[in-house]
Design a protein around this motif. Structure first.
Motif, mmCIF file in Angstrom:
data_model
loop_
_atom_site.group_PDB
_atom_site.id
_atom_site.type_symbol
_atom_site.label_atom_id
_atom_site.label_comp_id
_atom_site.label_asym_id
_atom_site.label_seq_id
_atom_site.Cartn_x
_atom_site.Cartn_y
_atom_site.Cartn_z
ATOM 1 N N PHE A 21 0.841 -1.228 0.008
ATOM 2 C CA PHE A 21 0.214 -0.041 0.069
ATOM 3 C C PHE A 21 0.837 1.467 0.098
ATOM 4 N N THR A 22 1.885 1.243 0.796
ATOM 5 C CA THR A 22 2.851 2.348 0.613
ATOM 6 C C THR A 22 3.431 2.719 -0.827
ATOM 7 N N ILE A 23 3.824 1.613 -1.478
ATOM 8 C CA ILE A 23 4.356 1.654 -2.620
ATOM 9 C C ILE A 23 3.117 2.177 -3.636
ATOM 10 N N LEU A 24 2.046 1.800 -3.593
ATOM 11 C CA LEU A 24 0.950 2.303 -4.372
ATOM 12 C C LEU A 24 0.660 3.823 -3.963
ATOM 13 N N GLN A 25 0.883 4.253 -2.878
ATOM 14 C CA GLN A 25 0.613 5.667 -2.423
ATOM 15 C C GLN A 25 1.537 6.776 -3.005
ATOM 16 N N GLN A 26 2.808 6.041 -3.740
ATOM 17 C CA GLN A 26 3.563 6.823 -4.177
ATOM 18 C C GLN A 26 3.354 6.678 -5.580
ATOM 19 N N VAL A 27 3.270 5.565 -6.514
ATOM 20 C CA VAL A 27 3.263 5.312 -7.806
ATOM 21 C C VAL A 27 2.008 5.828 -8.521
ATOM 22 N N THR A 28 1.008 6.364 -7.475
ATOM 23 C CA THR A 28 -0.033 7.083 -8.081
ATOM 24 C C THR A 28 -0.041 8.584 -8.259
ATOM 25 N N GLY A 29 1.417 8.913 -7.947
ATOM 26 C CA GLY A 29 1.968 10.215 -8.569
ATOM 27 C C GLY A 29 1.898 11.549 -7.497
ATOM 28 N N ILE A 30 1.357 11.232 -6.332
ATOM 29 C CA ILE A 30 1.515 12.329 -5.304
ATOM 30 C C ILE A 30 2.784 13.190 -5.408
ATOM 31 N N ASN A 31 3.744 12.713 -5.438
ATOM 32 C CA ASN A 31 5.117 13.511 -5.215
ATOM 33 C C ASN A 31 5.492 14.196 -6.344
ATOM 34 N N THR A 32 5.039 13.831 -7.607
ATOM 35 C CA THR A 32 5.323 14.602 -8.593
ATOM 36 C C THR A 32 4.791 16.064 -8.565
ATOM 37 N N ILE A 33 3.614 16.018 -7.793
ATOM 38 C CA ILE A 33 3.128 17.728 -7.654
ATOM 39 C C ILE A 33 3.624 18.208 -6.301
ATOM 40 N N ILE A 34 4.162 17.475 -5.371
ATOM 41 C CA ILE A 34 4.863 17.971 -4.252
ATOM 42 C C ILE A 34 6.301 18.528 -4.767
ATOM 43 N N TYR A 35 6.845 17.777 -5.615
ATOM 44 C CA TYR A 35 8.353 18.223 -5.901
ATOM 45 C C TYR A 35 8.275 18.872 -7.265
ATOM 46 N N TYR A 36 7.424 18.770 -8.262
ATOM 47 C CA TYR A 36 7.471 19.470 -9.578
ATOM 48 C C TYR A 36 6.348 20.477 -9.760
#
Length: 458
Positions: free
Chosen positions: A259-274
């Protein structure tokens, strides 16, 4: 605290619980600030050091290399030296990393400071939710652990606000250096907290565990809690990494890490970082306006996380996940289409991108954001809870690194539409994972959750 096998339940002082949750949550604030500050700072770091696209990705992603190392080391330290000690160590490294980033004379020193900050993030993200889960009663555990994610979103928003206020001065060094201030506050407040009584009991330090329990519950409550822990420790699970693959634990490992992997690969941190880069691609030309749009998204993230805090112990984990991930899927499809056909919605592309990302972040904030860490801190047996949380954090860090190191390359090679369609596809996978793998843990004692995982292990 856990419900005993008896019909009674320990009475716990709420003031103590909120104090613990607030201080542990500051670790989440530091996580969010040091992850989020790169969005604004990167614009000016790129100018200062004349970075290529690949080097930009490394400046962003280096923090995740440290986070993965910190997760492995933090899990071991948390199980052997204690939860409180691990948090103190993480706070100290936050201070050092922030000051080094402020003084970095070249991009390699900056990358090194980001690795150091990642190490601190690994320590605190492994330990803080576990620490809170081992002190919280079942009926409010989700909300109290969720305060960590809430603090993380506040940290991101404060980072974006800091970036916006300093953008006109191009003061990227100050953006990084200011992170030392909350880190010093975190360190100071940690000194007022006790060690986790569950951890103390697992180390055979029964008298100390009783003393901690006595500080926030009565004598009858202490006995109930001690009995629950004693029963849980009867399970013969060794404190080794290999125990995570043992039959009683492997389903917990699948739930937490998957679940923590899926949390990331759904793209959340592309918004946070970029975030500023995405808005620039969508037609917002001013750096300050792009940073401000990212701040709006981050502020929405904070407000929407409150929905999870209010509802997670009332309606449960899975209903929030169905609604949240469903909304994320829809918003990503709309965002992908807006990049494919910029004039299709009859408005400026930048405005459409902002609306889509705000819908996405709202849905993420009341579902996957907090619930991933709640589940990861709930499903493992006490003996290896630190290592289990480390495995979940490592999975999160590795997938986060993969997403952040490939985002700009994907945008360049595959285009914006296909990139966001890929993240939408992972949202659909997440819905299936929630339906068939994720358990409902609302209102259940920690010991009963891990014992059920054992009973239905893979």
């Amino acid at each position: 605290m856990p419900t005993s096998s008896h019909s009674h339940q320990a009475t716990i002082k709420r003031a103590f619980l909120y104090k613990v949750s607030f201080i542990a949550g500051l670790g989440g604030f530091l996580y969010g600030f040091d992850m989020g500050i790169i969005a604004a700072a990167l614009i000016y770091v790129r100018e200062s050091f004349a970075l290529s696209t690949r080097m930009e990705e490394w400046v962003v992603s280096s923090v995740l290399v440290g986070a993965m190392a910190g997760a492995l080391a933090g899990g071991y330290i948390a199980d052997h030296a204690g939860r409180r000690f691990t948090l103190l160590l993480g706070g100290l490294i936050f201070v050092l990393g922030s000051l080094l980033a402020f003084a970095a004379p070249n991009v390699w020193i900056l990358i090194g400071s980001r690795v150091l900050l990642g190490l601190a993030i690994g320590f605190t993200s492994v330990t803080a939710p576990v620490y809170v889960s081992e002190l919280a009663p079942p009926e409010t555990r989700g909300m109290l652990i969720g305060l960590y994610q809430f603090a993380l979103t506040v940290g991101i928003a404060v980072a974006d606000l800091t970036g916006y206020l300093l953008a006109s001065h191009h003061a990227w060094r100050s953006m990084f250096g200011l992170g030392a201030v909350p880190a010093l506050v975190f360190l100071t407040l940690l000194l007022t907290l006790p060690e986790s009584p569950r951890w103390l009991f697992s180390q055979g330090r029964t008298a100390e565990a009783r003393a901690v329990f006595a500080s926030f519950t009565d004598e009858a409550g202490t006995e109930l809690l001690i009995e629950d822990i004693r029963i849980a420790l009867e399970a013969k699970i060794e404190k080794r990494w290999s125990a995570l693959w043992s039959r009683p634990v492997r389903l917990s490992l699948l739930i937490a890490v998957g679940f923590t992997i899926l949390q990331q690969v759904t793209g959340i941190n592309t918004i946070i970082y970029y975030g500023p880069r995405i808005f620039t691609m969508a037609g917002i030309t001013s750096n300050e306006n792009a940073i401000f749009a990212t701040l709006l998204v981050a502020s929405t993230n904070v407000v929407a996380t409150v929905i999870a805090l209010v509802l997670v112990d009332r309606v449960g984990r899975k209903p929030l996940l169905y609604w949240g991930v469903g909304g994320m899927t829809l918003s990503l499809f709309l965002l992908a289409y807006s990049f494919h056909a910029p004039t299709a919605f009859g408005a400026r592309p930048g405005a459409i991108a902002l609306l889509c990302l705000m819908l996405y972040i709202i849905c993420f904030a009341f579902s996957m954001g907090p619930i991933a860490w709640i589940l990861a801190s709930e499903v493992f047996p006490l003996q290896i809870r630190g290592r289990g949380m480390a495995a979940a954090t490592l999975g999160s860090g590795a997938s986060n690194f993969l997403v952040s190191i490939t985002f700009l390359t994907l945008i360049t090679t595959a285009g914006s539409s296909l990139t966001f369609l890929l993240y939408a596809a992972f949202c659909i996978v997440t819905l299936l994972f929630v339906r068939f793998i994720v358990p409902e843990t609302k209102g259940r004692a920690l010991e009963s959750i891990s014992s059920q995982r054992s009973a239905v292990s893979l």
